[in-house]
Scaffold this active site. Structure first.
Site, PDB file in Angstrom:
ATOM      1  N   ASP A 175      46.235  43.093  22.009  1.00 18.31           N
ATOM      2  CA  ASP A 175      46.834  43.990  23.115  1.00 18.31           C
ATOM      3  C   ASP A 175      45.983  44.484  23.747  1.00 18.31           C
ATOM      4  O   ASP A 175      45.056  45.485  23.178  1.00 18.31           O
ATOM      5  CB  ASP A 175      47.746  45.003  22.306  1.00 18.31           C
ATOM      6  CG  ASP A 175      48.376  45.878  23.451  1.00 18.31           C
ATOM      7  OD1 ASP A 175      48.271  47.038  23.519  1.00 18.31           O
ATOM      8  OD2 ASP A 175      49.445  45.427  23.973  1.00 18.31           O
ATOM      9  N   ASP A 226      51.102  46.998  32.161  1.00 15.09           N
ATOM     10  CA  ASP A 226      50.813  46.866  30.762  1.00 15.09           C
ATOM     11  C   ASP A 226      51.074  45.333  30.473  1.00 15.09           C
ATOM     12  O   ASP A 226      50.522  44.416  29.880  1.00 15.09           O
ATOM     13  CB  ASP A 226      51.667  47.574  29.832  1.00 15.09           C
ATOM     14  CG  ASP A 226      51.184  47.472  28.422  1.00 15.09           C
ATOM     15  OD1 ASP A 226      52.199  47.697  27.435  1.00 15.09           O
ATOM     16  OD2 ASP A 226      50.120  47.310  28.110  1.00 15.09           O
ATOM     17  N   GLU A 286      38.294  42.432  50.614  1.00 11.63           N
ATOM     18  CA  GLU A 286      39.431  41.503  50.559  1.00 11.63           C
ATOM     19  C   GLU A 286      40.472  41.955  51.914  1.00 11.63           C
ATOM     20  O   GLU A 286      40.818  40.943  52.569  1.00 11.63           O
ATOM     21  CB  GLU A 286      40.035  41.445  49.294  1.00 11.63           C
ATOM     22  CG  GLU A 286      41.289  40.556  49.307  1.00 11.63           C
ATOM     23  CD  GLU A 286      42.657  41.103  49.840  1.00 11.63           C
ATOM     24  OE1 GLU A 286      42.560  42.267  50.053  1.00 11.63           O
ATOM     25  OE2 GLU A 286      43.431  40.342  49.709  1.00 11.63           O
TER      26      GLU A 286
HETATM   27  N1  DTR Z   1      47.126  40.221  50.642  1.00 15.32           N
HETATM   28  C1  DTR Z   1      47.089  41.250  49.539  1.00 15.32           C
HETATM   29  C2  DTR Z   1      48.645  41.546  49.050  1.00 15.32           C
HETATM   30  C3  DTR Z   1      49.773  40.315  48.979  1.00 15.32           C
HETATM   31  C4  DTR Z   1      50.480  39.980  49.783  1.00 15.32           C
HETATM   32  N2  DTR Z   1      50.944  38.527  49.174  1.00 15.32           N
HETATM   33  C5  DTR Z   1      50.518  38.384  48.238  1.00 15.32           C
HETATM   34  C6  DTR Z   1      50.713  37.229  47.495  1.00 15.32           C
HETATM   35  C7  DTR Z   1      49.755  37.143  46.135  1.00 15.32           C
HETATM   36  C8  DTR Z   1      48.751  38.196  46.048  1.00 15.32           C
HETATM   37  C9  DTR Z   1      48.470  39.143  47.186  1.00 15.32           C
HETATM   38  C10 DTR Z   1      49.191  39.128  47.948  1.00 15.32           C
HETATM   39  C11 DTR Z   1      46.515  42.482  49.929  1.00 15.32           C
HETATM   40  O1  DTR Z   1      46.872  42.993  50.835  1.00 15.32           O
HETATM   41  O2  DTR Z   1      45.515  42.830  49.463  1.00 15.32           O
HETATM   42 ZN    ZN Z   2      46.026  45.029  50.809  1.00 18.23          ZN
HETATM   43 ZN    ZN Z   3      45.542  43.244  47.659  1.00 21.92          ZN
HETATM   44 CA    CA Z   4      49.519  46.220  26.112  1.00 25.14          CA
END
Ligand code: DTR
Ligand code: ZN
Ligand code: ZN
Ligand code: CA
Length: 446
Positions: free
Chosen positions: A51, A310, A179
């Site tokens: 866990d 979690d 990102e």
């Molecule tokens: N692009 C990501 C948030 C996000 C939006 N749709 C999805 C689908 C699957 C994973 C992430 C996301 C961000 O803003 O970091």
């Molecule tokens: Zn984001």
């Molecule tokens: Zn994100």
């Molecule tokens: Ca847990």
């Protein structure tokens, strides 16, 4: 591209090597002859994951919040809060015996950084990766997006170290920079990975937003094997999932998918609105965004649903242990009963017995329990495995939201502290009125 690498102390390496030798000896041991006549296990069975402590995951979120508070309110690419976040994660991993590498790149005129952490050991030609982007947007601390994914991956990596896990695959964890500027860090990593190194990556698992305050439970519908591991795990805890349909190209798995590496991941939702049907299934508030603070200053430590965080942390650990420590479910020695046992509606628990004999020593750490219970609204049911000495292992909890029929699943239990021989029992209790059913069959695979 420049990078710097920190290696674990020799002590850590020797410890890892010693454990590896013991593990190999255990794998080579031939099970005693038994009255059953099935084949031998042809490969190491996957081990059951521990866990992941929610408190550990949330402690990292608290650190990320403090870092943002001390660095202009964010952890964005090119800002001091991002590098401070990376230094925090790296320090934890270095102390836990990982080989860490910082990979530097430039984006929008600022220096960016990826952090890659390798767990010593495992087959270097079979690399299982899990990652999350560590940067936030400039408008806030980015605790759900994506402190949640970063913290879940970090705590899973620390759990590997606590367990001194000796997986068959080589485990690699990564925290991506930039990102939010367009998947820049992960694209840079994949683009600079020689083709021979790319070919060694058996799968990449991505966590981006896994603690949304009004959560959904979405599983990426990419690589079927990774998707199945996650969906089976969620079935085991009685939580329905949906496939992630908005994810393609939307997070760091995209760069891996684009070069043919199997990918998967988990997501609890962003600015899209939870439907009434989803609220019935998962709880929460219909007509409201999964995360109302997406890319906003209110994405703080208050913007997290603990249950979702979690569950997704535990699901990631299950995937790492399952995919990293053995080939999926090799044949083993099976003991089965097909005697039907009726389950009284909202009544006392019933048991079905299986006698195991002719074995020596203890049961395995990866004891597989296959159950087939015919029952409408399976959320009524609580299912346990009882070892010969009476020790109970919870296989499935009840769930007021799981209206699907039948429990047909295989659970993996660490039964290594139990003697193999004796009478094992499956205990089932229906804890809610209406809906009835029976134990159709169940089996143990050693
Ligand atoms: N692009 C990501 C948030 C996000 C939006 N749709 C999805 C689908 C699957 C994973 C992430 C996301 C961000 O803003 O970091
Ligand atoms: Zn984001
Ligand atoms: Zn994100
Ligand atoms: Ca847990």
């Amino acid at each position: 591209m420049t990078s710097s690498t920190t290696r674990p102390s020799r002590t850590a390496s020797r410890r890892v090597a010693a454990v590896a030798a013991v593990a190999l000896a255990g794998l080579l041991a031939v099970p005693a002859a038994s009255s059953a006549a099935p084949e031998r296990a042809a490969a190491p069975a996957a081990l059951a994951a521990p866990d992941i402590p929610l408190a550990g995951v949330k402690a990292h979120l608290t650190q990320f919040q403090s870092i943002a508070n001390a660095n202009g309110g964010n952890r964005a690419h090119g800002r001091t809060g991002y590098r401070a976040s990376l230094d925090y994660v790296k320090a934890k991993l270095d102390a836990a015996g990982y080989t860490t590498t910082i990979q530097q790149f430039t984006s929008s005129g600022s220096t960016g950084y990826n952090l890659v952490a390798d767990w010593p050991g495992g087959d270097p030609d079979q690399v299982l990766m899990a990652g999350a982007h560590l940067d936030s947007v400039t408008s806030g601390a980015g605790i759900n997006d994506n402190g949640s994914g970063s913290a879940a991956v970090l705590e899973t990596a620390l759990a590997v170290s606590r367990a001194q896990l000796q997986p068959t695959k080589h485990l690699r964890f990564a925290w991506w920079g930039a990102e939010e500027l367009g998947l820049v860090g992960s694209k840079y990593y994949v683009a600079n990975l020689p083709a021979t190194e790319r070919a060694k990556i058996s799968g990449y698992i991505n966590l981006d937003m896994v603690g949304s305050p009004n959560p959904g439970y979405f599983v990426y519908d990419d690589d079927p094997a990774i998707e199945k591991v996650f969906k089976d795990w969620y079935t085991g805890i009685g939580v329905p999932t949906e496939i992630e349909t908005e994810g393609d190209g939307r997070s760091d798995h995209a760069a891996f998918k684009n070069v043919g590496i199997p990918v998967g991941g988990l997501f609890t939702g962003a600015s899209r609105t939870k439907t009434a049907a989803q609220a019935t299934k998962w709880g929460g508030t219909a007509g409201q965004a999964f995360d109302r603070c997406y890319h906003s200053s209110c994405d703080t430590t208050a913007n997290i649903n603990d249950t979702a965080l979690d569950r997704n942390s535990d699901a990631l650990a299950h995937a790492v242990w399952t995919l990293g420590t053995g080939d999926p479910l090799p044949p083993g020695e099976v003991y089965e009963t097909t005697t039907d046992v009726a389950i009284p509606d909202n009544g006392a628990a019933v048991t079905s017995s299986l006698t195991v004999s002719g074995r020596t020593g203890n049961a395995p750490a990866g004891l597989r329990v296959g159950v087939d219970i015919k029952h409408t609204w399976r959320g009524d049911l609580v299912v346990d495995l009882l070892a010969p000495d009476g020790t109970a292992y919870r296989l499935k909890n009840s769930s007021s939201s799981d209206s699907a029929d039948n429990v047909i699943a295989t659970y993996t239990v660490d039964a290594s502290s139990e003697t193999a021989n004796g009478t094992w029992r499956l205990r089932v209790q229906d804890v809610a009125a209406q809906d009835t059913g029976y134990i159709d069959s169940w089996k143990l695979t050693f």
